[in-house]
Design a protein around this motif. Structure first.
Motif, PDB file in Angstrom:
ATOM      1  N   LEU A 156      19.192 -51.892  -6.974  1.00 42.72           N
ATOM      2  CA  LEU A 156      20.448 -51.209  -5.682  1.00 42.72           C
ATOM      3  C   LEU A 156      19.783 -50.601  -4.693  1.00 42.72           C
ATOM      4  CD1 LEU A 156      22.814 -53.338  -4.921  1.00 42.72           C
ATOM      5  CD2 LEU A 156      24.169 -52.331  -6.629  1.00 42.72           C
ATOM      6  N   PRO A 157      19.370 -50.362  -3.732  1.00 40.55           N
ATOM      7  CA  PRO A 157      18.829 -49.058  -3.393  1.00 40.55           C
ATOM      8  C   PRO A 157      19.515 -48.667  -2.409  1.00 40.55           C
ATOM      9  CG  PRO A 157      17.592 -50.970  -2.308  1.00 40.55           C
ATOM     10  CD  PRO A 157      18.075 -51.508  -3.338  1.00 40.55           C
ATOM     11  N   ASP A 158      20.331 -47.265  -1.831  1.00 35.55           N
ATOM     12  CA  ASP A 158      20.697 -46.926  -0.679  1.00 35.55           C
ATOM     13  C   ASP A 158      21.043 -47.307   0.410  1.00 35.55           C
ATOM     14  OD1 ASP A 158      21.737 -45.131  -3.414  1.00 35.55           O
ATOM     15  OD2 ASP A 158      21.788 -43.372  -2.403  1.00 35.55           O
ATOM     16  N   ARG A 159      19.997 -48.192   1.351  1.00 34.52           N
ATOM     17  CA  ARG A 159      19.827 -48.766   2.539  1.00 34.52           C
ATOM     18  C   ARG A 159      19.413 -49.627   2.516  1.00 34.52           C
ATOM     19  NH1 ARG A 159      16.424 -43.047   4.870  1.00 34.52           N
ATOM     20  NH2 ARG A 159      17.929 -41.916   4.312  1.00 34.52           N
ATOM     21  N   GLY A 160      19.171 -50.498   3.148  1.00 34.59           N
ATOM     22  CA  GLY A 160      18.625 -52.217   3.377  1.00 34.59           C
ATOM     23  C   GLY A 160      19.714 -53.240   2.912  1.00 34.59           C
ATOM     24  N   ILE A 161      21.034 -51.764   2.417  1.00 35.40           N
ATOM     25  CA  ILE A 161      22.069 -53.295   2.333  1.00 35.40           C
ATOM     26  C   ILE A 161      23.071 -52.852   2.765  1.00 35.40           C
ATOM     27  CG2 ILE A 161      21.144 -54.149  -0.314  1.00 35.40           C
ATOM     28  CD1 ILE A 161      22.575 -52.901  -1.492  1.00 35.40           C
ATOM     29  N   LEU A 162      24.258 -53.467   2.436  1.00 34.15           N
ATOM     30  CA  LEU A 162      25.468 -52.890   3.145  1.00 34.15           C
ATOM     31  C   LEU A 162      26.524 -52.007   2.001  1.00 34.15           C
ATOM     32  CD1 LEU A 162      27.663 -56.034   4.026  1.00 34.15           C
ATOM     33  CD2 LEU A 162      26.607 -54.595   5.472  1.00 34.15           C
ATOM     34  N   ALA A 163      26.261 -50.436   2.341  1.00 31.55           N
ATOM     35  CA  ALA A 163      26.426 -49.602   1.023  1.00 31.55           C
ATOM     36  C   ALA A 163      27.253 -48.646   2.812  1.00 31.55           C
ATOM     37  CB  ALA A 163      25.378 -48.949   0.993  1.00 31.55           C
ATOM     38  N   ARG A 164      28.198 -47.825   2.044  1.00 33.53           N
ATOM     39  CA  ARG A 164      28.458 -46.197   2.521  1.00 33.53           C
ATOM     40  C   ARG A 164      28.532 -45.039   1.492  1.00 33.53           C
ATOM     41  NH1 ARG A 164      28.396 -49.310   5.983  1.00 33.53           N
ATOM     42  NH2 ARG A 164      30.009 -50.012   7.923  1.00 33.53           N
ATOM     43  N   THR A 165      27.985 -44.385   1.885  1.00 30.67           N
ATOM     44  CA  THR A 165      28.344 -42.597   1.630  1.00 30.67           C
ATOM     45  C   THR A 165      29.692 -42.039   1.441  1.00 30.67           C
ATOM     46  OG1 THR A 165      27.415 -41.495   2.774  1.00 30.67           O
ATOM     47  CG2 THR A 165      25.460 -43.014   1.136  1.00 30.67           C
ATOM     48  N   PHE A 166      29.696 -41.152   0.378  1.00 27.34           N
ATOM     49  CA  PHE A 166      31.119 -40.379   1.331  1.00 27.34           C
ATOM     50  C   PHE A 166      30.955 -39.073   0.082  1.00 27.34           C
ATOM     51  CE2 PHE A 166      31.118 -42.637  -3.442  1.00 27.34           C
ATOM     52  CZ  PHE A 166      31.920 -42.079  -3.842  1.00 27.34           C
ATOM     53  N   GLU A 167      31.625 -37.835   0.804  1.00 29.88           N
ATOM     54  CA  GLU A 167      31.277 -36.597   0.407  1.00 29.88           C
ATOM     55  C   GLU A 167      31.520 -35.963  -0.569  1.00 29.88           C
ATOM     56  OE1 GLU A 167      29.159 -35.307   2.089  1.00 29.88           O
ATOM     57  OE2 GLU A 167      28.682 -37.094   3.385  1.00 29.88           O
ATOM     58  N   ARG A 168      31.632 -34.757  -0.867  1.00 31.05           N
ATOM     59  CA  ARG A 168      32.107 -33.537  -2.288  1.00 31.05           C
ATOM     60  C   ARG A 168      34.018 -34.118  -2.469  1.00 31.05           C
ATOM     61  NH1 ARG A 168      30.561 -29.281  -5.789  1.00 31.05           N
ATOM     62  NH2 ARG A 168      31.801 -27.819  -5.645  1.00 31.05           N
ATOM     63  N   TYR A 169      34.067 -33.693  -3.362  1.00 31.83           N
ATOM     64  CA  TYR A 169      35.480 -33.993  -3.607  1.00 31.83           C
ATOM     65  C   TYR A 169      36.096 -33.346  -5.267  1.00 31.83           C
ATOM     66  CZ  TYR A 169      40.319 -36.439  -2.471  1.00 31.83           C
ATOM     67  OH  TYR A 169      41.318 -36.555  -1.624  1.00 31.83           O
ATOM     68  N   ALA A 170      37.298 -32.903  -5.139  1.00 31.18           N
ATOM     69  CA  ALA A 170      37.717 -31.986  -5.969  1.00 31.18           C
ATOM     70  C   ALA A 170      39.276 -32.276  -5.825  1.00 31.18           C
ATOM     71  CB  ALA A 170      37.335 -30.439  -6.152  1.00 31.18           C
ATOM     72  N   ASP A 171      40.115 -33.114  -7.139  1.00 33.25           N
ATOM     73  CA  ASP A 171      40.989 -33.227  -7.871  1.00 33.25           C
ATOM     74  C   ASP A 171      41.388 -33.703  -8.815  1.00 33.25           C
ATOM     75  OD1 ASP A 171      43.746 -33.802  -6.722  1.00 33.25           O
ATOM     76  OD2 ASP A 171      43.312 -35.202  -6.206  1.00 33.25           O
ATOM     77  N   GLY A 172      42.073 -33.045  -9.745  1.00 32.33           N
ATOM     78  CA  GLY A 172      42.264 -33.816 -10.693  1.00 32.33           C
ATOM     79  C   GLY A 172      42.098 -32.628 -11.989  1.00 32.33           C
ATOM     80  N   SER A 173      42.053 -32.755 -13.045  1.00 37.64           N
ATOM     81  CA  SER A 173      42.259 -31.313 -14.565  1.00 37.64           C
ATOM     82  C   SER A 173      41.370 -31.777 -15.106  1.00 37.64           C
ATOM     83  CB  SER A 173      43.559 -32.253 -15.063  1.00 37.64           C
ATOM     84  OG  SER A 173      42.694 -33.183 -15.938  1.00 37.64           O
ATOM     85  N   GLY A 180      30.307 -36.360  -4.600  1.00 40.31           N
ATOM     86  CA  GLY A 180      29.812 -36.944  -3.690  1.00 40.31           C
ATOM     87  C   GLY A 180      29.339 -38.353  -4.511  1.00 40.31           C
ATOM     88  N   GLY A 181      28.810 -39.359  -3.588  1.00 41.63           N
ATOM     89  CA  GLY A 181      28.122 -40.807  -3.886  1.00 41.63           C
ATOM     90  C   GLY A 181      28.444 -41.874  -2.845  1.00 41.63           C
ATOM     91  N   VAL A 182      27.944 -43.221  -3.898  1.00 43.30           N
ATOM     92  CA  VAL A 182      27.755 -44.355  -2.592  1.00 43.30           C
ATOM     93  C   VAL A 182      28.484 -45.148  -3.356  1.00 43.30           C
ATOM     94  CG1 VAL A 182      25.802 -44.714  -4.140  1.00 43.30           C
ATOM     95  CG2 VAL A 182      25.692 -45.602  -1.520  1.00 43.30           C
ATOM     96  N   SER A 183      28.892 -46.274  -2.509  1.00 44.23           N
ATOM     97  CA  SER A 183      29.300 -47.603  -2.651  1.00 44.23           C
ATOM     98  C   SER A 183      28.524 -48.650  -2.194  1.00 44.23           C
ATOM     99  CB  SER A 183      30.888 -47.398  -2.131  1.00 44.23           C
ATOM    100  OG  SER A 183      30.959 -47.029  -0.475  1.00 44.23           O
ATOM    101  N   SER A 187      29.888 -60.159  -2.541  1.00 43.81           N
ATOM    102  CA  SER A 187      31.011 -61.226  -1.881  1.00 43.81           C
ATOM    103  C   SER A 187      32.217 -61.018  -2.704  1.00 43.81           C
ATOM    104  CB  SER A 187      30.013 -62.560  -2.177  1.00 43.81           C
ATOM    105  OG  SER A 187      29.622 -62.401  -3.696  1.00 43.81           O
ATOM    106  N   ASP A 188      32.063 -60.811  -4.051  1.00 37.29           N
ATOM    107  CA  ASP A 188      33.139 -60.636  -5.597  1.00 37.29           C
ATOM    108  C   ASP A 188      33.408 -59.431  -6.222  1.00 37.29           C
ATOM    109  OD1 ASP A 188      31.088 -61.478  -6.531  1.00 37.29           O
ATOM    110  OD2 ASP A 188      32.286 -63.238  -7.894  1.00 37.29           O
ATOM    111  N   TRP A 189      32.001 -58.627  -5.446  1.00 34.09           N
ATOM    112  CA  TRP A 189      32.644 -56.909  -6.398  1.00 34.09           C
ATOM    113  C   TRP A 189      32.128 -56.138  -5.682  1.00 34.09           C
ATOM    114  CZ3 TRP A 189      27.898 -54.596  -5.286  1.00 34.09           C
ATOM    115  CH2 TRP A 189      26.738 -55.136  -4.728  1.00 34.09           C
ATOM    116  N   ALA A 190      32.236 -54.367  -6.126  1.00 29.42           N
ATOM    117  CA  ALA A 190      32.625 -53.433  -5.407  1.00 29.42           C
ATOM    118  C   ALA A 190      32.014 -53.053  -6.454  1.00 29.42           C
ATOM    119  CB  ALA A 190      33.491 -52.907  -5.081  1.00 29.42           C
ATOM    120  N   LEU A 191      31.468 -51.313  -6.211  1.00 28.16           N
ATOM    121  CA  LEU A 191      30.088 -50.967  -7.403  1.00 28.16           C
ATOM    122  C   LEU A 191      30.530 -49.651  -6.588  1.00 28.16           C
ATOM    123  CD1 LEU A 191      28.293 -49.975  -9.693  1.00 28.16           C
ATOM    124  CD2 LEU A 191      26.749 -50.679  -8.610  1.00 28.16           C
ATOM    125  N   VAL A 192      30.706 -48.513  -6.981  1.00 30.16           N
ATOM    126  CA  VAL A 192      30.892 -47.261  -6.352  1.00 30.16           C
ATOM    127  C   VAL A 192      30.151 -46.113  -7.611  1.00 30.16           C
ATOM    128  CG1 VAL A 192      32.400 -44.654  -6.966  1.00 30.16           C
ATOM    129  CG2 VAL A 192      32.685 -47.440  -5.875  1.00 30.16           C
TER     130      VAL A 192
END
Length: 282
Positions: A156-173, A180-183, A187-192
């Motif tokens: 399941l590569p980052d390119r060639g299929i429906l995917a989106r990237t997101f940047e650095r984020y810090a919030d928590g304890s 960052g990462g990729v989502s 048809s019936d699932w999502a993966l982050v």
């Protein structure tokens, strides 16, 4: 059973000791300590088992305990000497149905109570063990055929299929940071797939996650799969979070929160999902 009750009732009372009826669960694990039964000289103790027992298998110290009566599922004994705390007597019997071979007990003294009726039940597994084993089995089965497995295998590569990237984020304890990462979306699932940095001095083990849309709509999380059991101090590791497909109208921006075994958590508020396959390019 009536014979046992009658024999117990005819036994001579012991002053200042309350007669008790109670239940005991036996595990069958030889490593577990034997259950203690409170006894007194001349007071009968009736055991009622949840299965058939073998009469010939009954073992007692005959110099200290007398076998009064044996039934198909019952045993009546009577201490002929006062039980000793430092040298407790042992009573054992074998079941006839093969579910759990042996049940054994220690007869001990008690200053104010004596057991006269013991209901014996067998516990062949720790509480919840069978249920947990079933959960683990189903989780492994689902995981072997899930998008998470495809991502980990590199299919399941980052390119060639429906995917989106997101940047650095810090919030928590606890100082945890999302690098960052990729989502992905099917048809019936999502993966982050999020890379989590642990800049602290303590290891962190991701365990559970929640996934919500910007308006607070929750999405069911199926699996939380870290690349390693723990993220060592000063390192980063990928964590895969697989969910059901978000409901229609939930949008494409979501908040992912991953919690660890020690209570520390990381909230990633900038996760963007790709549109559903039928809505985007193939």
């Amino acid at each position: 059973m009536l014979l046992l009750l009658g024999a117990v009732a005819r036994a001579q009372p012991t002053p200042n000791r309350t007669h008790r009826q109670r239940s005991i669960s036996v595990s069958g694990n030889p490593a577990d300590p034997l259950p203690e039964v409170r006894g007194a000289k001349g007071i009968g103790i009736a055991f009622h088992f949840d299965g058939l027992i073998r009469e010939e298998s009954i073992k007692v110290d005959e110099s200290r305990i007398r076998v009064v009566d044996v039934g198909k599922k019952s045993l009546l004994i009577e201490p002929v000497t006062e039980p000793q705390a430092d040298q407790p007597s042992e009573v054992s019997v074998t079941f006839a149905d093969g579910e759990q071979e042996r049940a054994a007990f220690r007869i001990v003294p008690h200053p104010s109570e004596v057991d006269t009726w013991i209901e014996v039940t067998r516990q062949t597994e720790q509480p919840g063990a069978a249920c947990q084993a079933r959960i683990d089995e189903l989780r492994a089965r689902c995981g072997a055929q899930s998008p998470t497995a495809f991502r980990r295998s590199g299919l399941l590569p980052d390119r060639g299929i429906l995917a989106r990237t997101f940047e650095r984020y810090a919030d928590g304890s606890g100082g945890l940071v999302s690098k960052g990462g990729v989502s992905f979306r099917g048809s019936d699932w999502a993966l982050v797939d999020v890379e989590i940095m642990n800049p602290t001095r303590q290891p962190w083990a991701p365990r559970v996650a929640t996934f919500k849309s910007k308006d607070g709509t929750p999405v069911t999380v199926r699996l939380v799969t870290p690349a390693m059991e723990e993220i060592p101090p000063g390192t980063s590791r990928h964590v895969l979070v697989e969910t059901d497909d978000p409901p229609a109208g939930a949008g494409v921006f979501f908040t992912l929160e991953v919690s660890g075994a020690d209570g520390r958590f990381l909230r990633v508020g900038n996760v963007e999902l790709a549109p559903r396959p039928q809505e985007g390019k193939r």
